[in-house]
Design a protein around this motif. Structure first.
Motif, PDB file in Angstrom:
ATOM      1  N   ALA A   1       0.830  -1.206   0.000  1.00 48.57           N
ATOM      2  CA  ALA A   1       0.000   0.000   0.000  1.00 48.57           C
ATOM      3  C   ALA A   1       0.867   1.259   0.000  1.00 48.57           C
ATOM      4  CB  ALA A   1      -0.940   0.003   1.206  1.00 48.57           C
ATOM      5  N   ALA A   2       1.926   1.256   0.789  1.00 51.54           N
ATOM      6  CA  ALA A   2       2.812   2.423   0.829  1.00 51.54           C
ATOM      7  C   ALA A   2       3.461   2.654  -0.538  1.00 51.54           C
ATOM      8  CB  ALA A   2       3.875   2.242   1.907  1.00 51.54           C
ATOM      9  N   ALA A   3       3.870   1.573  -1.197  1.00 53.28           N
ATOM     10  CA  ALA A   3       4.467   1.702  -2.532  1.00 53.28           C
ATOM     11  C   ALA A   3       3.459   2.275  -3.520  1.00 53.28           C
ATOM     12  CB  ALA A   3       4.977   0.342  -3.014  1.00 53.28           C
ATOM     13  N   LEU A   4       2.241   1.761  -3.500  1.00 49.55           N
ATOM     14  CA  LEU A   4       1.203   2.285  -4.395  1.00 49.55           C
ATOM     15  C   LEU A   4       0.866   3.735  -4.069  1.00 49.55           C
ATOM     16  CD1 LEU A   4      -1.233  -0.753  -4.661  1.00 49.55           C
ATOM     17  CD2 LEU A   4       0.205   0.202  -6.477  1.00 49.55           C
ATOM     18  N   ALA A   5       0.830   4.068  -2.790  1.00 49.69           N
ATOM     19  CA  ALA A   5       0.548   5.452  -2.391  1.00 49.69           C
ATOM     20  C   ALA A   5       1.607   6.395  -2.963  1.00 49.69           C
ATOM     21  CB  ALA A   5       0.489   5.567  -0.866  1.00 49.69           C
TER      22      ALA A   5
ATOM     23  N   ALA B   1       3.399   5.876  -5.664  1.00 50.36           N
ATOM     24  CA  ALA B   1       3.261   5.909  -7.124  1.00 50.36           C
ATOM     25  C   ALA B   1       2.026   6.684  -7.567  1.00 50.36           C
ATOM     26  CB  ALA B   1       3.205   4.479  -7.666  1.00 50.36           C
ATOM     27  N   ARG B   2       0.985   6.679  -6.745  1.00 45.97           N
ATOM     28  CA  ARG B   2      -0.300   7.263  -7.149  1.00 45.97           C
ATOM     29  C   ARG B   2      -0.691   8.514  -6.367  1.00 45.97           C
ATOM     30  NH1 ARG B   2      -3.663   1.558  -7.240  1.00 45.97           N
ATOM     31  NH2 ARG B   2      -2.548   0.655  -9.012  1.00 45.97           N
ATOM     32  N   ARG B   3       0.212   9.027  -5.590  1.00 46.55           N
ATOM     33  CA  ARG B   3      -0.139  10.138  -4.708  1.00 46.55           C
ATOM     34  C   ARG B   3      -0.732  11.302  -5.497  1.00 46.55           C
ATOM     35  NH1 ARG B   3       4.383  10.682  -6.728  1.00 46.55           N
ATOM     36  NH2 ARG B   3       5.629  12.576  -6.848  1.00 46.55           N
TER      37      ARG B   3
ATOM     38  N   SER C   1       7.785  12.065  -2.088  1.00 48.54           N
ATOM     39  CA  SER C   1       8.793  12.156  -3.146  1.00 48.54           C
ATOM     40  C   SER C   1       8.532  11.172  -4.286  1.00 48.54           C
ATOM     41  CB  SER C   1      10.195  11.947  -2.571  1.00 48.54           C
ATOM     42  OG  SER C   1      10.349  10.627  -2.121  1.00 48.54           O
ATOM     43  N   GLY C   2       7.487  10.375  -4.169  1.00 47.61           N
ATOM     44  CA  GLY C   2       7.174   9.412  -5.224  1.00 47.61           C
ATOM     45  C   GLY C   2       8.088   8.208  -5.238  1.00 47.61           C
ATOM     46  N   ASP C   3       8.757   7.948  -4.132  1.00 49.28           N
ATOM     47  CA  ASP C   3       9.705   6.841  -4.019  1.00 49.28           C
ATOM     48  C   ASP C   3       8.977   5.586  -3.532  1.00 49.28           C
ATOM     49  OD1 ASP C   3      11.786   5.084  -3.513  1.00 49.28           O
ATOM     50  OD2 ASP C   3      12.792   6.383  -2.044  1.00 49.28           O
ATOM     51  N   ALA C   4       8.462   4.815  -4.472  1.00 51.08           N
ATOM     52  CA  ALA C   4       7.672   3.629  -4.118  1.00 51.08           C
ATOM     53  C   ALA C   4       8.490   2.617  -3.325  1.00 51.08           C
ATOM     54  CB  ALA C   4       7.095   2.991  -5.373  1.00 51.08           C
ATOM     55  N   MET C   5       9.716   2.347  -3.767  1.00 53.20           N
ATOM     56  CA  MET C   5      10.538   1.375  -3.040  1.00 53.20           C
ATOM     57  C   MET C   5      10.907   1.890  -1.654  1.00 53.20           C
ATOM     58  SD  MET C   5      12.820  -0.438  -5.989  1.00 53.20           S
ATOM     59  CE  MET C   5      13.430  -1.635  -4.830  1.00 53.20           C
ATOM     60  N   GLY C   6      11.191   3.177  -1.563  1.00 52.20           N
ATOM     61  CA  GLY C   6      11.506   3.775  -0.263  1.00 52.20           C
ATOM     62  C   GLY C   6      10.313   3.761   0.677  1.00 52.20           C
ATOM     63  N   ALA C   7       9.122   4.023   0.147  1.00 51.73           N
ATOM     64  CA  ALA C   7       7.910   3.990   0.971  1.00 51.73           C
ATOM     65  C   ALA C   7       7.648   2.579   1.478  1.00 51.73           C
ATOM     66  CB  ALA C   7       6.718   4.514   0.174  1.00 51.73           C
TER      67      ALA C   7
END
Length: 159
Positions: free
Chosen positions: A38-42, A44-46, A133-139
């Motif tokens: 969910a964090a990764a999608l958030a 990417a889709r924020r 920051s749109g960092d899906a892997m970091g999120a």
């Protein structure tokens, strides 16, 4: 207590049969499987509105210095905002089904431990920053770190 619909009535789920510590650890394992993605999608889709909701929930967590129930509700609001930011209603539906009771303690006692709250707040900020920051892997990594730290805190608290 979690319940599921069965022929028009609510009945306890099997999760309610476990001891509190086991329940908390098992719920954290489940949440890790869901909320990391969910964090990764958030990230990417924020959207600006979704990020504003995450920020509002983060501010709510930062403002908590009251009772344990306030801390749990603020913590859940943050995770709920991240789920909403996925733009996939099933993440939010699932988190709502689990409810705020899925937020593990140690928020025990009349006053939450400020040190614990500060740790959680720092972990939440790292999740938020990666999403912003749109960092899906970091999120995803920040959420995994947060939920793993929650497991460690729960194990230490329940001893």
């Amino acid at each position: 207590m979690l319940a599921q619909r069965h022929q028009g009535r609510h009945r306890p789920t099997r999760w309610a049969r476990y001891a509190p510590r086991a329940t908390g650890l098992h719920l954290l394992e489940l949440r890790r499987g869901i909320e990391v993605e969910a964090a990764a999608l958030a990230a990417a889709r924020r959207t600006p509105a979704a990020l504003a909701a995450v920020d509002a929930a983060l501010r709510r967590t930062a403002a908590v210095r009251g009772g344990a129930s306030d801390a749990v509700e603020a913590d859940f609001a943050f995770h709920r905002a991240v789920a909403a930011a996925t733009a996939n209603r099933f993440y939010l539906d699932l988190l709502d089904t689990l409810g705020a009771g899925a937020i593990t303690r140690p928020y025990a006692g009349p006053e939450p431990d400020p040190g614990h709250l500060d740790q959680v707040l720092g972990e939440h900020r790292r999740i938020r920053d990666a999403i912003a920051s749109g960092d899906a892997m970091g999120a995803a990594a920040a959420m995994r770190t947060h939920l793993d730290a929650s497991m460690t805190r729960l194990r230490g608290y329940e001893r």
